[in-house]
Design an enzyme around this catalytic site. Structure first.
Site, PDB file in Angstrom:
ATOM      1  N   CYS A 251      33.328  45.170  21.646  1.00  0.00           N
ATOM      2  CA  CYS A 251      34.822  45.258  20.965  1.00  0.00           C
ATOM      3  C   CYS A 251      34.834  44.832  19.410  1.00  0.00           C
ATOM      4  O   CYS A 251      35.765  44.458  18.786  1.00  0.00           O
ATOM      5  CB  CYS A 251      35.739  44.152  21.733  1.00  0.00           C
TER       6      CYS A 251
ATOM      7  N   ASP B  94      28.535  43.637  28.017  1.00  0.00           N
ATOM      8  CA  ASP B  94      29.740  43.442  27.587  1.00  0.00           C
ATOM      9  C   ASP B  94      30.090  42.290  26.920  1.00  0.00           C
ATOM     10  O   ASP B  94      30.985  41.530  27.484  1.00  0.00           O
ATOM     11  CB  ASP B  94      30.810  43.806  28.792  1.00  0.00           C
TER      12      ASP B  94
ATOM     13  N   GLU C   4      27.383  35.595  34.181  1.00  0.00           N
ATOM     14  CA  GLU C   4      28.724  35.299  33.600  1.00  0.00           C
ATOM     15  C   GLU C   4      28.405  33.794  33.113  1.00  0.00           C
ATOM     16  O   GLU C   4      28.134  33.077  33.958  1.00  0.00           O
ATOM     17  CB  GLU C   4      29.931  35.894  34.172  1.00  0.00           C
TER      18      GLU C   4
ATOM     19  N   GLN D 226      40.417  42.162  30.309  1.00  0.00           N
ATOM     20  CA  GLN D 226      40.830  43.303  29.453  1.00  0.00           C
ATOM     21  C   GLN D 226      42.102  43.423  29.199  1.00  0.00           C
ATOM     22  O   GLN D 226      42.953  43.349  30.494  1.00  0.00           O
ATOM     23  CB  GLN D 226      39.852  44.760  29.743  1.00  0.00           C
TER      24      GLN D 226
HETATM   25  C1  LIG Z   1      34.146  40.679  26.753  1.00  0.00           C
HETATM   26  S1  LIG Z   1      34.266  39.776  28.002  1.00  0.00           S
HETATM   27  C2  LIG Z   1      33.687  41.004  29.383  1.00  0.00           C
HETATM   28  C3  LIG Z   1      34.087  40.501  30.581  1.00  0.00           C
HETATM   29  C4  LIG Z   1      34.017  41.724  31.789  1.00  0.00           C
HETATM   30  N1  LIG Z   1      32.685  42.647  31.248  1.00  0.00           N
HETATM   31  C5  LIG Z   1      35.093  42.633  31.836  1.00  0.00           C
HETATM   32  O1  LIG Z   1      35.124  43.801  31.555  1.00  0.00           O
HETATM   33  O2  LIG Z   1      36.224  42.064  31.982  1.00  0.00           O
HETATM   34  C6  LIG Z   1      32.906  38.836  27.757  1.00  0.00           C
HETATM   35  C7  LIG Z   1      32.449  37.919  28.844  1.00  0.00           C
HETATM   36  O3  LIG Z   1      31.297  37.222  28.585  1.00  0.00           O
HETATM   37  C8  LIG Z   1      31.410  35.710  28.975  1.00  0.00           C
HETATM   38  N2  LIG Z   1      30.195  35.342  27.862  1.00  0.00           N
HETATM   39  C9  LIG Z   1      30.115  34.738  26.736  1.00  0.00           C
HETATM   40  N3  LIG Z   1      29.002  34.317  26.286  1.00  0.00           N
HETATM   41  C10 LIG Z   1      28.187  34.668  27.529  1.00  0.00           C
HETATM   42  C11 LIG Z   1      26.660  34.586  27.597  1.00  0.00           C
HETATM   43  N4  LIG Z   1      26.062  34.167  26.700  1.00  0.00           N
HETATM   44  N5  LIG Z   1      26.012  34.963  28.541  1.00  0.00           N
HETATM   45  C12 LIG Z   1      26.976  35.233  29.760  1.00  0.00           C
HETATM   46  N6  LIG Z   1      28.310  35.647  29.613  1.00  0.00           N
HETATM   47  C13 LIG Z   1      28.968  35.223  28.583  1.00  0.00           C
HETATM   48  C14 LIG Z   1      32.694  35.365  28.588  1.00  0.00           C
HETATM   49  O4  LIG Z   1      33.040  34.149  29.302  1.00  0.00           O
HETATM   50  C15 LIG Z   1      33.704  36.703  28.920  1.00  0.00           C
HETATM   51  O5  LIG Z   1      33.937  36.708  30.661  1.00  0.00           O
END
Ligand SMILES: C[S@@+](CC[C@H](N)C(=O)[O-])C[C@H]1O[C@@H](n2cnc3c(N)ncnc32)[C@H](O)[C@@H]1O
Length: 398
Positions: free
Chosen positions: A354, A327, A284, A234
């Protein structure tokens, strides 16, 4: 020049501004054509310059305010209007927060019927400038760092960006004119970081700062997070603390909670709530982020992580959870991930988003079985139209 109209780039008009767009500009009409104006406030009368004439809309920017809104404030950045990274720098902070709350209510109401008071006031960012720990610069042929104007597509050379941490601004100064080998440069550093991360590695002679690091460290509260170059983190550390505080102050988790942290990144949320729950499993998609998360959670017995997609593991993983934290990135959750939740029916869901539009879409699906208890917006990105929010949902009885 566009054949449908005789409006062309550089033309100047006097117009009234009507409403906010969903990207922080204002809407107006010139000769009946939808016109999107940068740097205005609805209700103002302004002189604008046309920047671009497209089939779908005309883009313009405010040159002069003829009747100013009471919500206007002096612009403190010399690049505002050329660089389009801040859309609201001319708008008082109180109004920025009101505009964001109203927008979130509107977008959610387009898919859901929410009663009054469900969307809370926006939690302000403790700092409205210098809050970003991550910058993505465009580099011009002379190796200068800057940004690209949204409509003009022109390069804007920047010597200081008010949104960025001082640390990033200092590193930017050191690298000016020395980055010509690349077109994009990422700098990650903040007042809470140990070291910095600059990618890609710069090879030009005379660069007196290390570049090309595979990882660096950020801190949230007393916790240290390793963040590898491909991993998400973030951008506003203070607002992550506020999100955690809001979760801990709610009745969404307690010491018996078995938590699924989907879209877990480097484990930030899982690790920060771990001391207050029974256990957390993070899912993740990025193997690099999971490697960071495993290192970051070293010593915590009740946290583990799996590499994979939420929409796959939610079905295949034999794991009990009564609270799910979602998230996802801006595109929201895959339909299969939502289906998985509707089948596995955890008692509570915390959805951190977001992007209000995908949040609204996904909440409409979850709302078939879950009641939306409250939506708390967080101003993670002051002076921009971007909006973070956290929704608490609870499984309906029967
Ligand atoms: C907005 S970030 C949130 C990360 C964490 N919760 C934080 O607060 O730092 C979204 C995360 O989801 C992962 N991601 C994207 N698509 C995904 C999926 N289909 N399943 C699991 N993770 C995924 C991305 O790599 C990224 O790390």
């Amino acid at each position: 020049m566009n054949m449908q109209t005789d409006i062309k780039n550089g033309d100047v008009f006097e117009i009234e501004l009507e409403a906010w767009t969903d990207q922080g500009e204002t809407l107006s009409h010139i000769n009946g054509l939808r016109t999107v104006v940068f740097g205005g406030i609805p209700g103002e009368r302004v002189r604008v310059e046309i920047l671009r004439v497209k089939k779908e809309y005309v883009a313009a920017k405010v040159l002069e305010t003829l009747s100013a809104s009471k919500d206007r404030q002096p612009i403190d950045c010399p690049y505002f209007g050329e660089c389009t990274g801040c859309q609201y720098r001319h708008v008082t902070y109180t109004t920025q927060l009101e505009v964001k709350k109203r927008y979130l209510e509107e977008v959610l109401s387009s898919n859901l019927s929410l009663h009054n008071g469900i969307v809370k006031d926006v939690v302000p960012s403790p700092t409205q400038d210098n809050y970003r720990n991550h910058a993505r610069f465009t580099i011009n042929k002379e190796g200068m760092l800057g940004f690209i104007g949204k409509e003009t597509r022109r390069f804007v050379h920047i010597t200081k960006c008010l949104l960025m941490s001082d640390h990033i601004n200092n590193l930017m100064g050191t690298l000016q004119g020395k980055a010509a080998q690349t077109r994009q440069l990422s700098i990650r550093a903040s007042e809470f970081s140990e070291g910095h991360l600059i990618q890609p590695k710069l090879k030009e002679a005379g660069i007196d700062v290390d570049t090309g690091q595979p990882f660096y460290y950020e801190h949230i509260n007393a916790n240290r997070f390793k963040v590898a170059s491909p991993s998400f983190f973030q951008v506003n550390n203070d607002q992550v603390s506020n999100i955690i505080e809001a979760i801990l102050g709610s009745d969404m988790i307690d010491e018996n909670s078995r938590v699924l942290d989907a879209y877990a990144g480097v484990g930030t949320l899982a690790i920060l709530i771990a001391p207050y729950v029974k256990y957390v499993l993070g899912i993740e998609d990025s193997a690099a982020a999971v490697a960071d998360a495993n290192e970051n959670s070293d010593g915590l017995a009740n946290v583990s992580f799996e590499v994979g997609k939420t929409e796959d593991l939610i079905f295949s993983k034999d794991f009990d959870f009564d609270v799910a934290i979602l998230d996802p990135s801006r595109k929201g959750c895959a339909p299969e991930a939502l289906q998985g939740l509707l089948e596995r029916t955890p008692e509570k869901i915390i959805y951190i988003s977001c992007e209000p539009k995908t949040l609204s879409r996904d909440l409409a699906v979850l709302n078939t079985k879950y009641e939306i208890m409250e939506v708390i917006p967080f101003d993670m990105f002051p002076h921009t139209y971007h909006l973070e929010s956290m929704t608490f949902l609870r499984l309906r009885n029967g």
